[in-house]
Write an enzyme that holds these catalytic residues in place. Structure first.
Site, PDB file in Angstrom:
ATOM      1  N   HIS A   1       4.821   5.096   2.146  1.00 38.28           N
ATOM      2  CA  HIS A   1       3.616   4.314   2.277  1.00 38.28           C
ATOM      3  C   HIS A   1       2.481   5.428   2.332  1.00 38.28           C
ATOM      4  O   HIS A   1       2.571   6.365   2.876  1.00 38.28           O
ATOM      5  CB  HIS A   1       3.680   3.672   3.726  1.00 38.28           C
ATOM      6  CG  HIS A   1       2.679   2.541   3.910  1.00 38.28           C
ATOM      7  ND1 HIS A   1       1.313   2.826   4.258  1.00 38.28           N
ATOM      8  CD2 HIS A   1       2.955   1.283   3.984  1.00 38.28           C
ATOM      9  CE1 HIS A   1       0.764   1.638   4.361  1.00 38.28           C
ATOM     10  NE2 HIS A   1       1.542   0.644   4.046  1.00 38.28           N
ATOM     11  N   HIS A   2       1.224   4.819   2.103  1.00 41.53           N
ATOM     12  CA  HIS A   2       0.158   5.864   2.003  1.00 41.53           C
ATOM     13  C   HIS A   2      -0.268   6.208   3.235  1.00 41.53           C
ATOM     14  O   HIS A   2      -0.922   7.413   3.359  1.00 41.53           O
ATOM     15  CB  HIS A   2      -1.149   5.250   1.119  1.00 41.53           C
ATOM     16  CG  HIS A   2      -1.842   6.145   0.210  1.00 41.53           C
ATOM     17  ND1 HIS A   2      -2.090   7.527   0.688  1.00 41.53           N
ATOM     18  CD2 HIS A   2      -2.313   6.009  -0.920  1.00 41.53           C
ATOM     19  CE1 HIS A   2      -2.840   8.192  -0.290  1.00 41.53           C
ATOM     20  NE2 HIS A   2      -3.406   7.232  -1.273  1.00 41.53           N
ATOM     21  N   ALA A   3       0.038   5.577   4.330  1.00 39.18           N
ATOM     22  CA  ALA A   3      -0.334   5.799   5.529  1.00 39.18           C
ATOM     23  C   ALA A   3       0.325   7.180   6.120  1.00 39.18           C
ATOM     24  O   ALA A   3      -0.107   7.745   6.993  1.00 39.18           O
ATOM     25  CB  ALA A   3      -0.002   4.831   6.394  1.00 39.18           C
TER      26      ALA A   3
ATOM     27  N   MET B   1       0.663  -1.113   0.167  1.00 40.50           N
ATOM     28  CA  MET B   1      -0.079   0.027  -0.046  1.00 40.50           C
ATOM     29  C   MET B   1       0.822   1.321   0.018  1.00 40.50           C
ATOM     30  O   MET B   1       0.508   2.260   0.887  1.00 40.50           O
ATOM     31  CB  MET B   1      -0.910  -0.018   1.312  1.00 40.50           C
ATOM     32  CG  MET B   1      -1.949  -1.132   1.182  1.00 40.50           C
ATOM     33  SD  MET B   1      -2.911  -1.085   0.023  1.00 40.50           S
ATOM     34  CE  MET B   1      -4.012   0.164   0.201  1.00 40.50           C
TER      35      MET B   1
END
Length: 499
Positions: free
Chosen positions: A140-142, A21
């Protein structure tokens, strides 16, 4: 420590070995005249690593309690930060072609980020032909969302070829200097956009019932077949090879087209630039299905982020909604297919018209609720919400430099998930539109052919519109050397052909 939001944790919870992700990008640069490639890239890497205070979250790692991500999670400074691990200097065997570069990037993008460290990597890659080098990044998209990543990238670049960053581009000093240049936080009176934010908040608090009722009514009518051109997630989405389960291996291809050519096509159909992009992708996917898989009897559906901002509004949050666009791939005639696509996009925009940002958020959650139930059961490939994702990210419209190295192109890499094995993202840069296509290597064989099909689809639409086909895309000509002392206007690039 900064607490992770539910959205941030959602990206981490959804991640597994087959479904990383993180998002990324590949930027191509031409060395300044007279610069030695190894020395120049070595100095860039040293400058990036040389900082004591990194812009969050580049110096932060995940901190979780005994409950893991099911409990509270935070970003905390990494006490053992190893910048040489995150910033890497690599080389292709000379003379490296784009094919070898994209093969390397495909492999790098398919590997998970190490969660015990800050969730990002940067690779400086030498060895390309014509004095070019590449920079591949993944985050990371987080940790970083799309809007923030665009600003971080811009903070590293300058329109002045003589400008040299004094600090690491990932340092707090560079970030603060960039914000100061944008005059962020230095206005004494509220702008029209800031006042609109307050109005949106009040409207979402006191006046949501009418719009939410209208949205629910339209949602229901679409599901019972009375929604006209409106399409919704999971609604009449055909099963296709695009919606197979994915593994961890990726295939990345990229290509550039002149912005003016695609924009002219949109105007010829009384549509927009985005309409023309969807028409290109639809024609290419139709040809791919005919040549490599079965063409579904119903049109493929695309998830398309659409901006709902008022003109001049750059500050409002949640001003983007994901609509479901009917690509009408079952229609053989390109002009009729284009009209059908435009009608679908218009219906999707009308569905959100008049809603406040809070209402858009609530309605979007309602439409995505079936996916939230199907994903844990592994049923998304059987009942996909969409067939493919197609995103247009606004970029930079002037030629930019990084410490004197001219940026020649910027190609995005997004996320591939179970049930949606391909993602097409494009960024406007200078006079070009840079497309990045990422796909599951096993589910979609020979995805590189899609580049040729997109050129064919564009030429087919130009002929249908009666505007005459522009010169076909081909390999980009080798860049000419530039005197470092003076900016050089970037030549309109032809498409990069990859194998």
């Amino acid at each position: 420590m900064k607490k992770l939001s539910m959205v941030d944790k959602g990206f981490l919870l959804a991640e597994n070995r087959e479904m990383p992700m993180h998002v990324g990008g590949v930027s191509l640069f031409t060395l300044p005249e007279g610069a030695d490639e190894q020395e120049f890239l070595h100095e860039l890497a040293r400058a990036i690593r040389d900082t004591d205070a990194l812009l969050p979250p580049f110096g932060d790692r995940l901190k979780m309690g005994r409950a893991g991500l099911m409990g509270n999670a935070y970003w905390e400074p990494d006490p053992a930060l190893d910048m040489e691990y995150h910033v890497r200097h690599s080389a292709l065997p000379k003379p490296g072609r784009y094919r070898e570069l994209f093969t390397l990037v495909s492999r790098l993008h398919g590997t998970l980020l190490e969660r015990s460290r800050p969730l990002w990597e940067m690779h400086l890659i030498e060895g390309l032909q014509n004095r070019q080098f590449a920079v591949y990044t993944k985050t990371h998209h987080a940790a970083v969302d799309g809007a923030r990543s665009v600003h971080i990238s811009r903070s590293m670049l300058s329109p002045d070829p003589d400008h040299v960053l004094e600090n690491s581009p990932l340092s707090l000093e560079s970030w603060q200097r960039y914000k100061d240049a944008l005059l962020i936080g230095q206005r004494d009176i509220p702008t029209e956009e800031e006042l609109r934010n307050v109005a949106d908040m009040l409207k979402s608090t006191f006046d949501s019932s009418a719009n939410l009722f209208r949205a629910l009514k339209g949602f229901t009518q679409a599901w019972v077949g009375r929604g006209g051109n409106l399409t919704l997630p999971h609604l009449r989405v055909p099963r296709s090879v695009l919606n197979n389960p994915v593994d961890g291996a990726r295939r990345f291809v990229a290509q550039s087209w002149p912005f003016a050519r695609i924009h002219r096509l949109g105007k010829a159909f009384d549509g927009t630039f985005n309409d023309a992009v969807l028409g290109m992708c639809a024609g290419a996917l139709r040809q791919y299905m005919i040549n490599h898989a079965e063409l579904p009897e119903q049109g493929l559906k695309a998830m398309v982020p659409v901006s709902l901002r008022q003109k001049g509004d750059v500050d409002s949050g949640n001003a983007v909604a994901a609509i479901s666009a009917d690509l009408s791939t079952h229609i053989a005639d390109p002009a009729q297919r284009m009209q059908s696509i435009m009608a679908s996009v218009k219906a999707g925009k009308t569905f959100y018209q008049g809603m406040s940002p809070k209402e858009v958020e609530l309605v979007s959650m309602l439409m995505q609720s079936p996916s939230a139930l199907l994903m844990p059961l592994g049923l998304i490939p059987r009942l996909p919400p969409y067939n493919v994702a197609i995103s247009n990210v606004p970029g930079i419209r002037e030629t930019m430099y990084w410490n004197g190295a001219r940026m020649d192109g910027s190609y995005p890499l997004s996320i591939v998930t179970d049930g949606m094995a391909m993602n097409i993202t494009l960024v406007t840069y200078g006079e070009n539109v840079d497309f990045g296509i990422i796909a599951c290597r096993r589910s979609l064989p020979q995805v590189q052919r899609l580049i040729d099909y997109m050129e064919d689809a564009l030429a087919e639409l130009e002929e249908a519109a009666g505007i005459g086909a522009a010169p076909k895309a081909g390999k980009k000509a080798p860049a000419k050397k530039v005197r470092k002392a003076a900016p050089r206007k970037k030549k309109v690039s032809k498409a990069k052909t990859t194998a």
